[in-house]
Design a protein around this motif. Structure first.
Motif, mmCIF file in Angstrom:
data_model
loop_
_atom_site.group_PDB
_atom_site.id
_atom_site.type_symbol
_atom_site.label_atom_id
_atom_site.label_comp_id
_atom_site.label_asym_id
_atom_site.label_seq_id
_atom_site.Cartn_x
_atom_site.Cartn_y
_atom_site.Cartn_z
ATOM 1 N N ASP A 73 0.477 -1.404 -0.078
ATOM 2 C CA ASP A 73 -0.021 0.141 0.097
ATOM 3 C C ASP A 73 1.228 1.211 0.123
ATOM 4 N N GLN A 84 -2.698 3.963 3.175
ATOM 5 C CA GLN A 84 -3.799 3.300 3.520
ATOM 6 C C GLN A 84 -4.098 2.205 4.714
ATOM 7 N N SER A 85 -3.635 1.440 4.524
ATOM 8 C CA SER A 85 -3.728 0.407 5.256
ATOM 9 C C SER A 85 -3.171 0.127 6.436
ATOM 10 N N LYS A 143 -10.311 -1.921 15.150
ATOM 11 C CA LYS A 143 -8.935 -1.645 13.613
ATOM 12 C C LYS A 143 -8.074 -2.553 13.949
ATOM 13 N N SER A 164 -10.172 -4.396 5.387
ATOM 14 C CA SER A 164 -10.139 -2.504 4.263
ATOM 15 C C SER A 164 -10.912 -2.862 3.017
ATOM 16 N N THR A 224 -7.184 -2.470 0.197
ATOM 17 C CA THR A 224 -5.622 -3.809 -0.019
ATOM 18 C C THR A 224 -6.443 -5.205 1.488
ATOM 19 N N LYS A 229 -4.635 -7.018 2.685
ATOM 20 C CA LYS A 229 -3.457 -6.939 3.954
ATOM 21 C C LYS A 229 -3.987 -6.298 5.021
ATOM 22 N N ARG A 230 -2.952 -5.439 5.896
ATOM 23 C CA ARG A 230 -2.985 -4.596 6.555
ATOM 24 C C ARG A 230 -1.678 -4.610 7.444
ATOM 25 N N ASN A 243 -3.174 -9.610 8.194
ATOM 26 C CA ASN A 243 -3.022 -8.656 9.010
ATOM 27 C C ASN A 243 -1.365 -8.985 9.543
#
Length: 322
Positions: free
Chosen positions: A29, A33-34, A51, A56, A59, A61-62, A94
């Motif tokens: 990203d 934003q992630s 959270k 998301s 994407t 993945k975060r 994540n």
């Protein structure tokens, strides 16, 4: 994936965190934003749930960074967080990063202790302990090279003496020194002029005691510098600098009456240094300053020839300048 970055060395810990963030943004990203940062000291169970578990729109993945969770005063936040971590530990969607200072398991509550024990068993755990002196020297060498600079061994020793193992300050001072060196090797003079340390005030106090003919106070101050871990070479260099400055000021004042600002400009010194040194130089005769500097320079020469014990000779010089 779960990461635990912890330890008293906040500088290298922050470097590692930034490295992980940059790799995530480059691969997943670029807009960030992630990337989510949670203030662990003030968060609650609801915010953590929302959270960490929320998806998301942009994407798959975060990255969630939780800062200083073990400083949270809540009684319940740790139990819920441990369950969330266990749920997401094996997931690829994540990356949860715990960024923590030094943690003393005996000083945290039972639920926090359980979370810490679980985190320590994860594959990605890195502790950042304060560097010892040789490690700080090695770090400084690499940092100076990385910034495109060079430094003499003596200047490096002076720099570390002034900054200690405070890597935040050391890195900042290295940046300034490399810029000021303009492609040349950083030397003792540049470090002394640009990097201020507590020892400078002590050297002022020491020369004040000498100028007042208070040899007992001067000897005590000298002993305190050695007890604090300062090297004899460093103290000698500071003495040389101070006596040279006082002699320059005394010589100028004998030839022409200049203001403090004019002297500072002429000698390219900080006005504070000139103000202190001007006062000190009045306590010595020109001959005393010349003799004192001559003794210090001779000691420096003999030391480089391996023919003098600086520490012992400094005591002799301090005792004799009465």
């Amino acid at each position: 994936m779960i990461f635990l970055l912890h330890g008293a060395d906040s500088f290298r810990r922050r470097q590692k965190l930034n490295e992980l963030k940059e790799r995530f943004m480059a691969a997943v990203d670029t807009l960030g934003q992630s990337l989510i940062v949670i203030d662990g000291k003030t968060t609650d169970a609801r915010e953590l749930q929302d959270k960490i578990s929320a998806g998301s729109l942009f994407t798959k993945k975060r990255m969630i960074v939780i800062e200083d969770i073990f400083l949270n005063k809540s009684e319940t936040v740790f139990t819920g967080l441990l369950k969330l971590c266990e749920k997401h530990a094996g997931a690829e969607d994540n990356a949860i990063i715990f960024n923590e200072g030094e943690i003393a398991p005996t000083k945290i509550k039972a639920d926090a202790k359980k979370l810490f024990a679980w985190l320590q068993k994860q594959p990605f755990v890195q502790e950042f302990k304060p560097l010892n002196n040789s490690q700080v020297i090695d770090y400084a060498k690499k940092a100076i090279t990385a910034k495109g600079g060079q430094i003499s061994p003596g200047a490096l020793s002076l720099l570390i003496t002034r900054t200690g193992n405070d890597l935040w300050r050391l890195d900042n001072e290295i940046t300034k020194l490399v810029a000021a060196s303009a492609g040349k090797a950083i030397d003792n003079a540049l470090v002394i002029d640009m990097v201020k340390g507590e020892v400078e005030d002590n050297i002022f106090a020491l020369t004040d005691a000498l100028g007042s003919k208070n040899s007992s106070a001067a000897l005590q101050l000298l002993e305190e510098q050695f007890a604090a871990g300062l090297s004899a070479e460093y103290i000698l260099a500071m003495f040389q600098r101070q006596f040279k400055i006082m002699l320059q000021i005394k010589t100028i004042q004998a030839a022409e009456r200049l203001s403090e600002a004019q002297i500072a400009s002429k000698l390219k010194l900080h006005p504070f240094v000139v103000k202190k040194s001007l006062s000190q130089s009045s306590r010595f005769t020109l001959a005393e300053l010349q003799n004192g500097l001559e003794q210090l320079l001779k000691l420096d020469y003999l030391n480089k020839q391996g023919r003098a014990d600086i520490k012992s000779e400094l005591y002799v010089i301090v005792a004799s300048l009465r």
